[in-house]
Design a protein around this motif. Structure first.
Motif, PDB file in Angstrom:
ATOM      1  N   ARG A 172      -1.260  -7.073   4.288  1.00  0.00           N
ATOM      2  CA  ARG A 172      -0.664  -5.516   3.983  1.00  0.00           C
ATOM      3  C   ARG A 172       0.805  -5.889   3.747  1.00  0.00           C
ATOM      4  O   ARG A 172       1.678  -5.077   4.053  1.00  0.00           O
ATOM      5  CB  ARG A 172      -0.886  -4.882   5.258  1.00  0.00           C
ATOM      6  CG  ARG A 172      -2.040  -4.345   5.558  1.00  0.00           C
ATOM      7  CD  ARG A 172      -2.312  -3.352   6.574  1.00  0.00           C
ATOM      8  NE  ARG A 172      -1.183  -2.097   6.655  1.00  0.00           N
ATOM      9  CZ  ARG A 172      -1.356  -0.903   6.099  1.00  0.00           C
ATOM     10  NH1 ARG A 172      -2.736  -0.756   5.642  1.00  0.00           N
ATOM     11  NH2 ARG A 172      -0.413  -0.047   6.148  1.00  0.00           N
ATOM     12  N   SER A 173       1.125  -7.142   3.550  1.00  0.00           N
ATOM     13  CA  SER A 173       2.413  -7.671   3.168  1.00  0.00           C
ATOM     14  C   SER A 173       2.969  -8.539   2.223  1.00  0.00           C
ATOM     15  O   SER A 173       2.019  -9.253   1.892  1.00  0.00           O
ATOM     16  CB  SER A 173       3.049  -8.460   4.874  1.00  0.00           C
ATOM     17  OG  SER A 173       2.702  -7.612   5.862  1.00  0.00           O
ATOM     18  N   THR A 233       0.752  -1.375  -0.062  1.00  0.00           N
ATOM     19  CA  THR A 233      -0.008  -0.064  -0.118  1.00  0.00           C
ATOM     20  C   THR A 233       0.892   1.395   0.162  1.00  0.00           C
ATOM     21  O   THR A 233       0.468   2.436  -0.134  1.00  0.00           O
ATOM     22  CB  THR A 233      -0.901   0.188   1.080  1.00  0.00           C
ATOM     23  OG1 THR A 233      -0.287  -0.045   2.286  1.00  0.00           O
ATOM     24  CG2 THR A 233      -1.858  -1.293   1.446  1.00  0.00           C
ATOM     25  N   MET A 234       2.056   1.077   0.078  1.00  0.00           N
ATOM     26  CA  MET A 234       2.912   2.295   0.457  1.00  0.00           C
ATOM     27  C   MET A 234       3.450   2.579  -1.200  1.00  0.00           C
ATOM     28  O   MET A 234       3.784   3.620  -1.575  1.00  0.00           O
ATOM     29  CB  MET A 234       4.209   2.189   1.135  1.00  0.00           C
ATOM     30  CG  MET A 234       4.124   2.046   2.429  1.00  0.00           C
ATOM     31  SD  MET A 234       5.560   1.810   3.346  1.00  0.00           S
ATOM     32  CE  MET A 234       6.352   3.495   2.921  1.00  0.00           C
ATOM     33  N   LEU A 235       3.554   1.848  -2.135  1.00  0.00           N
ATOM     34  CA  LEU A 235       3.792   2.035  -3.402  1.00  0.00           C
ATOM     35  C   LEU A 235       3.304   2.997  -4.088  1.00  0.00           C
ATOM     36  O   LEU A 235       4.010   3.746  -4.786  1.00  0.00           O
ATOM     37  CB  LEU A 235       4.070   0.530  -4.292  1.00  0.00           C
ATOM     38  CG  LEU A 235       4.740  -0.517  -3.588  1.00  0.00           C
ATOM     39  CD1 LEU A 235       4.482  -1.683  -4.514  1.00  0.00           C
ATOM     40  CD2 LEU A 235       6.277  -0.009  -3.460  1.00  0.00           C
ATOM     41  N   PRO A 236       1.851   2.982  -4.035  1.00  0.00           N
ATOM     42  CA  PRO A 236       1.178   4.160  -4.821  1.00  0.00           C
ATOM     43  C   PRO A 236       1.786   5.738  -4.241  1.00  0.00           C
ATOM     44  O   PRO A 236       1.792   6.788  -5.004  1.00  0.00           O
ATOM     45  CB  PRO A 236      -0.336   4.043  -4.424  1.00  0.00           C
ATOM     46  CG  PRO A 236      -0.330   2.624  -4.314  1.00  0.00           C
ATOM     47  CD  PRO A 236       0.917   2.186  -3.463  1.00  0.00           C
ATOM     48  N   GLU A 279       8.596   9.666   3.862  1.00  0.00           N
ATOM     49  CA  GLU A 279       7.668  10.631   3.803  1.00  0.00           C
ATOM     50  C   GLU A 279       6.186   9.600   4.085  1.00  0.00           C
ATOM     51  O   GLU A 279       5.570  10.034   4.996  1.00  0.00           O
ATOM     52  CB  GLU A 279       7.275  11.500   2.721  1.00  0.00           C
ATOM     53  CG  GLU A 279       8.433  12.498   2.817  1.00  0.00           C
ATOM     54  CD  GLU A 279       8.415  13.108   1.415  1.00  0.00           C
ATOM     55  OE1 GLU A 279       9.057  14.452   1.298  1.00  0.00           O
ATOM     56  OE2 GLU A 279       8.010  12.771   0.488  1.00  0.00           O
ATOM     57  N   ALA A 280       6.014   8.525   3.404  1.00  0.00           N
ATOM     58  CA  ALA A 280       4.917   7.746   3.578  1.00  0.00           C
ATOM     59  C   ALA A 280       4.947   6.998   4.750  1.00  0.00           C
ATOM     60  O   ALA A 280       3.758   6.706   5.251  1.00  0.00           O
ATOM     61  CB  ALA A 280       4.969   6.695   2.427  1.00  0.00           C
ATOM     62  N   LEU A 296       5.161   6.200  -5.996  1.00  0.00           N
ATOM     63  CA  LEU A 296       5.261   6.257  -7.554  1.00  0.00           C
ATOM     64  C   LEU A 296       4.202   7.326  -7.951  1.00  0.00           C
ATOM     65  O   LEU A 296       3.897   7.675  -9.107  1.00  0.00           O
ATOM     66  CB  LEU A 296       4.989   5.063  -8.169  1.00  0.00           C
ATOM     67  CG  LEU A 296       6.045   4.040  -7.803  1.00  0.00           C
ATOM     68  CD1 LEU A 296       5.676   2.655  -8.146  1.00  0.00           C
ATOM     69  CD2 LEU A 296       7.294   4.462  -8.357  1.00  0.00           C
ATOM     70  N   ASN A 297       3.175   7.720  -7.171  1.00  0.00           N
ATOM     71  CA  ASN A 297       2.247   8.789  -7.568  1.00  0.00           C
ATOM     72  C   ASN A 297       1.327   8.077  -8.735  1.00  0.00           C
ATOM     73  O   ASN A 297       0.945   8.907  -9.406  1.00  0.00           O
ATOM     74  CB  ASN A 297       2.895  10.084  -7.940  1.00  0.00           C
ATOM     75  CG  ASN A 297       3.205  10.827  -6.907  1.00  0.00           C
ATOM     76  OD1 ASN A 297       2.921  10.870  -5.635  1.00  0.00           O
ATOM     77  ND2 ASN A 297       4.468  11.456  -7.372  1.00  0.00           N
ATOM     78  N   ALA A 298       0.998   6.676  -8.500  1.00  0.00           N
ATOM     79  CA  ALA A 298       0.378   6.109  -9.382  1.00  0.00           C
ATOM     80  C   ALA A 298      -0.118   4.890  -8.811  1.00  0.00           C
ATOM     81  O   ALA A 298       0.224   4.373  -7.599  1.00  0.00           O
ATOM     82  CB  ALA A 298       1.272   5.720 -10.533  1.00  0.00           C
ATOM     83  N   GLU A 299      -1.476   4.378  -9.511  1.00  0.00           N
ATOM     84  CA  GLU A 299      -1.601   2.631  -8.826  1.00  0.00           C
ATOM     85  C   GLU A 299      -0.932   1.978  -9.350  1.00  0.00           C
ATOM     86  O   GLU A 299      -0.080   1.947 -10.336  1.00  0.00           O
ATOM     87  CB  GLU A 299      -3.114   2.602  -9.665  1.00  0.00           C
ATOM     88  CG  GLU A 299      -4.352   3.607  -9.206  1.00  0.00           C
ATOM     89  CD  GLU A 299      -4.515   3.387  -7.709  1.00  0.00           C
ATOM     90  OE1 GLU A 299      -4.567   2.184  -7.011  1.00  0.00           O
ATOM     91  OE2 GLU A 299      -4.703   4.358  -7.099  1.00  0.00           O
ATOM     92  N   VAL A 300      -0.688   0.957  -8.521  1.00  0.00           N
ATOM     93  CA  VAL A 300       0.263  -0.132  -8.636  1.00  0.00           C
ATOM     94  C   VAL A 300      -0.563  -1.430  -8.694  1.00  0.00           C
ATOM     95  O   VAL A 300      -1.288  -1.777  -7.788  1.00  0.00           O
ATOM     96  CB  VAL A 300       1.249  -0.154  -7.630  1.00  0.00           C
ATOM     97  CG1 VAL A 300       2.163  -1.170  -7.605  1.00  0.00           C
ATOM     98  CG2 VAL A 300       2.319   1.261  -7.792  1.00  0.00           C
TER      99      VAL A 300
END
Length: 910
Positions: free
Chosen positions: A286-287, A259-262, A317-318, A265-269
């Motif tokens: 979540r893992s 859930t941190m990846l979006p 930051e996330a 990357l400022n995008a859906e993953v």
């Protein structure tokens, strides 16, 4: 695509057998080792999938310098939430004990399987907890599986020998698959012919990960492609969005929260394709994790620095919002900031490193706290933010001091003080000066005192709290150095400033320093006031340790005053603190003080039970000072019995070689030699202590050192040393021995001690009066061992004096003492009492009133020897010979040495 699980039949059978053994009540620890990619995780996963009837907790370490202490165990707590609160318990020992207790409760209803993976990256505290649990497996029906890469990392290498020596431990070392097993693996492949199995096994060493990547890539095995190139080739076949997602995930580590990846990357993953290809796998909602750490490492290594620094910043930051709630994530956030881009990255890294270090310190993970702070300092140049760098350096010094790295800690204190001085930061200068304390080295004491003077010079006059704490520490250092008069003056000023500040911490520091500097028999009344004050302030400030010290001080005061009700009430309060706060140090004090309380009244078996319990707690905590203090209990108990077997001497001397090089510890050496009958060695070792009564200032350990000097003086017959202690102890007004430094073993009444000293010094009339008082005073508190000792002392003094009626009075005293020593099991004292009774019997039957020693002196006078010659012949001091001569003259009613000689010659003829 997931490759099939092949081989490992023997290893799998051993794991299932260990699980069955644990389910039947006998816990097991299985350590699985092998190189990267060999299949450790896959083997354990197979067991977990089949262990559906037990509760399972899985944790892992990560290759991240910001990994918090106890991270693997916090992950286990996600599956076994019963242990979550225990992982935040007080000291390291209390935390470990709490986790073991929760696991024991959990085992009452179900079997438990704990899997700890990748322990080659684990922190020392996590491994120490594993060691603690391993020792408890005899009573915990738990199977613990721990995997690690060989060779082990530095922390694991330190703990591994102890883990392997655990009685319930076994190890499994995984090697590569055989050619037959490789053939089985290839049977599921459409790209690599089965008949190449033998060749592949040789080229790959049977490493399952390497084999899988070769099979999936379709690469030519003959070309010996590197694993990294195999991973790169596999990822290059994916679409661009999936490749970006994997690169971002590699920044987060081998295991990551998708859930941190979006946010990064400022995008859906979507990682569906990567999952299908077997590059990553889902653990829970979540893992996710890379299928192996080597795959993650290969992806991360391909990142350009310009990309990785941006991704680390976005990761930090996330994670920041979650870390604000769950501070165990602070170290990971700090690690991302340290590798992030931007001019503010170092400041953020330092701020989060301070939080992470505090988390580690709370968990008693001192080395881990130091590592976090050292890493932060490498990215925080002093010229950018001197206040932050000074604070980081002070916290590093605190962590190092707590970890026992005194020299490193002092160096960083000096560095922090220098920065604080240049930047005009007096509070940080004071903080640096307060870190190192309680160290006896003259060099360190001098350096720290200069730091404190420097800080006091920087602080404003109205900084009462900090000034009070600095003065309190200076007072304790002065007392430790033997400057006790100065120490009392400084401690009084410290407490005065602390009261002005109304700061609870400063007040408690002041009380503690004041009590320490007043730790001598002469100041018992003020110490009682301080003890009650500590309890009151500690309760108001919610500081249980302060309350504990107050109750301990009251026990000491109760022993000294003979107020047994105060002793028992205070022991009950200590027990309440131990039970309610689960403080290991409280249990240690409770058991050692109960040992002293039981010994006082002659319940020696009960005393030994409590001493053994205190020893067990001290060893679990790992505090050498606690262990050394219990050695003093053993020393004093042997002194109570009056002898040790020569064959046992070395067993008593050996622990003293590890004790601090201070008089109160070292004087036990000549005492043990004397108790073993080696008076020559005892006298030689005693020589360095004979001058101390004249030079020691009244303060901490003054009474203890003098008392031990008196004991040895009595054992070796040193009248001069006994006289010097006697004159000082005559000024003590309290009825019983005690000084506030911590009752280790009761010493009986002051009168009893004075009786022994007076007798050894040759003051027979005074000795008789002291011993008579001691029998009464010790009897008032039911101190049967010391009543018996005083009866023996009185009987011996009466025999030596031999005034009319003395022999008749002495005989029943010796008999009463012998009966008591027999009941107490004090064999050495029993022999002494029986021998004395026999001598009294002979004295009653003969007109010769002289003791055996006095008859020896009279014989040598008759031979024409001077006192100095007699002293050399009998290995006595000249003063002791003079005392014997005076006694002979008094007993025989003679007036000079010539008449003694004539009497002795007459006795030879009869």
């Amino acid at each position: 695509m997931q490759a099939p699980f092949v081989g490992r039949h023997a290893e799998s059978a051993r794991l299932h057998a260990a699980l069955a053994s644990a389910a039947n009540g006998s816990g097991r620890l299985v350590l699985i080792s092998g190189p990267a990619g060999i299949g450790k995780s896959e083997l354990t996963s197979q067991l977990v999938e089949s262990a559906s009837t037990v509760r399972t907790g899985q944790g892992y370490a990560v290759d991240d310098p910001g990994m918090p202490p106890l991270w693997p165990w916090h992950k286990v707590a996600r599956d076994l939430p019963e242990i979550r609160e225990a992982l935040t318990a007080g000291t390291r020992f209390e935390l470990f004990d709490a986790v073991a207790a929760e696991l024991e409760s959990l085992c009452a209803t179900t079997g438990v399987l704990i899997v700890l993976e990748d322990l080659h990256w684990a922190d020392s505290t996590s491994l120490a907890l594993l060691r603690h649990i391993a020792r408890e497996l005899r009573r915990l029906p738990i199977l613990v599986i721990a995997t690690y890469r060989s060779p082990a990392g530095p922390a694991l290498a330190e703990h591994l020998p102890d883990l392997l020596r655990s009685p319930h431990a076994q190890s499994i070392s995984l090697s590569g698959l055989t050619a037959v097993e490789v053939r089985e693996l290839l049977a599921n492949s459409s790209t690599v012919p089965v008949d190449t199995a033998a060749e592949l096994q040789v080229r790959t060493g049977g490493n399952p990960l390497y084999l899988r990547l070769l099979i999936e890539s379709g690469a030519d095995p003959a070309a010996n492609p590197e694993l990294r190139s195999l991973v790169t080739a596999q990822i290059d076949r994916l679409d661009a969005d999936t490749r970006d997602a994997l690169r971002a995930a590699s920044v987060l580590g081998e295991r990551f929260d998708p859930t941190m990846l979006p946010h990064m990357l400022n995008a859906e993953v979507s990682l569906d394709r990567a999952t299908f290809e077997g590059i990553v796998r889902r653990i829970d909602v979540r893992s996710m994790a890379f299928s192996h750490a080597l795959i993650r490492d290969a992806v991360y290594a391909e990142l350009a620095p310009s990309i990785s620094t941006v991704l680390h910043r976005r990761a930090a930051e996330a994670l920041a919002e979650a870390a604000a709630v769950d501070t165990t994530l602070a170290g990971i956030v700090a690690g991302h900031w340290q590798r992030a881009a931007g001019p503010d990255a170092a400041r953020h890294a330092a701020r989060w490193a301070l939080v992470a270090a505090q988390v580690a310190m709370t968990a008693a993970a001192y080395d881990e706290a130091a590592a976090v702070l050292e890493s932060a300092l490498e990215t925080s140049p002093a010229e950018v933010d001197p206040a932050m760098v000074a604070q980081l350096t002070v916290e590093l010094a605190r962590a190092e001091f707590a970890a026992g790295r005194i020299a490193d800690s002092l160096e960083h204190c000096i560095r922090a003080a220098d920065i604080a001085d240049r930047a005009a930061l007096p509070e940080l200068a004071a903080a640096a000066a307060l870190v190192v304390h309680g160290v006896d080295s003259p060099h360190i004491v001098g350096t720290v005192d200069r730091l404190r003077s420097r800080a006091l010079g920087m602080l404003p006059a109205d900084a009462h709290a900090l000034r009070a704490r600095l003065l309190a520490h200076r007072a304790r250092s002065a007392a430790d150095a033997g400057n006790c008069i100065s120490a009392r003056e400084i401690s009084a000023k410290a407490l005065e400033l602390a009261e002005k500040s109304q700061d609870s911490d400063a007040i408690l520091d002041g009380i503690h320093a004041r009590h320490f500097t007043l730790s001598a028999p002469q100041f018992v009344d003020e110490r009682r006031i301080l003890a009650d004050r500590a309890v009151t302030v500690g309760a108001r400030a919610e500081q249980p340790l302060a309350q504990l010290w107050g109750h301990i001080w009251n026990v000491d005061a109760g022993f000294q005053l003979g107020d047994i009700a105060l002793v028992d009430n205070s022991l009950a309060e200590i027990e309440h603190v131990a039970q309610s706060r689960k403080l290991a140090v409280a249990w240690w004090h409770l058991h050692r003080l109960r040992a002293a309380r039981a010994a006082l009244v002659g319940e020696l078996a009960i005393a030994d039970e409590h001493a053994a319990k205190a020893q067990a707690v001290a060893e679990k905590i790992g505090d050498q000072s606690m262990i050394s203090l219990l050695q003093a209990y053993i020393s004093q108990k042997r002194a109570l019995d009056g002898s040790i077997a020569p064959a046992e001497l070395e067993s008593y001397l050996a622990p003293l070689r590890k004790a601090p090089p201070i008089p109160i510890a070292r004087i036990a050496v000549p005492m043990f030699y004397a108790l073993a009958g080696d008076l020559d060695e005892a006298r030689a070792g005693f020589e360095e202590f004979r001058h101390l009564p004249a030079v020691l200032e009244i303060g901490p350990r003054w009474a203890g050192v003098l008392h031990q000097i008196g004991v040895v003086a009595e054992l070796v017959g040193d009248a001069e040393a006994a006289e010097s202690v006697y004159q000082l102890f005559r000024e003590i007004e309290s009825p019983y021995l005690g000084d506030g430094t911590g009752a280790v073993f009761p010493g009986g009444s002051t009168a009893g001690v004075l009786g022994k000293l007076a007798f050894t010094a040759g003051h027979l009339d005074a000795a008789v009066e002291h011993f008579r008082l001691a029998v009464d005073v010790d009897g008032r508190i039911g101190s049967r061992p010391f009543v018996a000792l005083s009866r023996v002392g009185l009987a011996r003094a009466l025999l030596a004096r031999a005034a009319p009626g003395d022999i008749r009075e002495a005989r029943p005293l010796a008999d009463q003492a012998a009966r008591e020593f027999r009941r107490l099991g004090l064999s050495g004292r029993l022999r002494e009492a029986d021998s004395l009774a026999a001598e009294l019997g002979r004295a009653a039957r003969t007109p010769n009133p002289l003791t055996t020693r006095e008859r020896e002196v009279a014989e040598l006078v008759a031979d024409g020897m001077a006192n100095r010659q007699i002293a050399a012949e009998l290995v006595l001091s000249e003063r002791t010979v003079e005392t014997h001569v005076r006694s002979i003259l008094a007993k025989l009613g003679l007036t000079n040495r010539t008449l003694i000689a004539a009497w002795a010659l007459e006795q030879r003829q009869t």
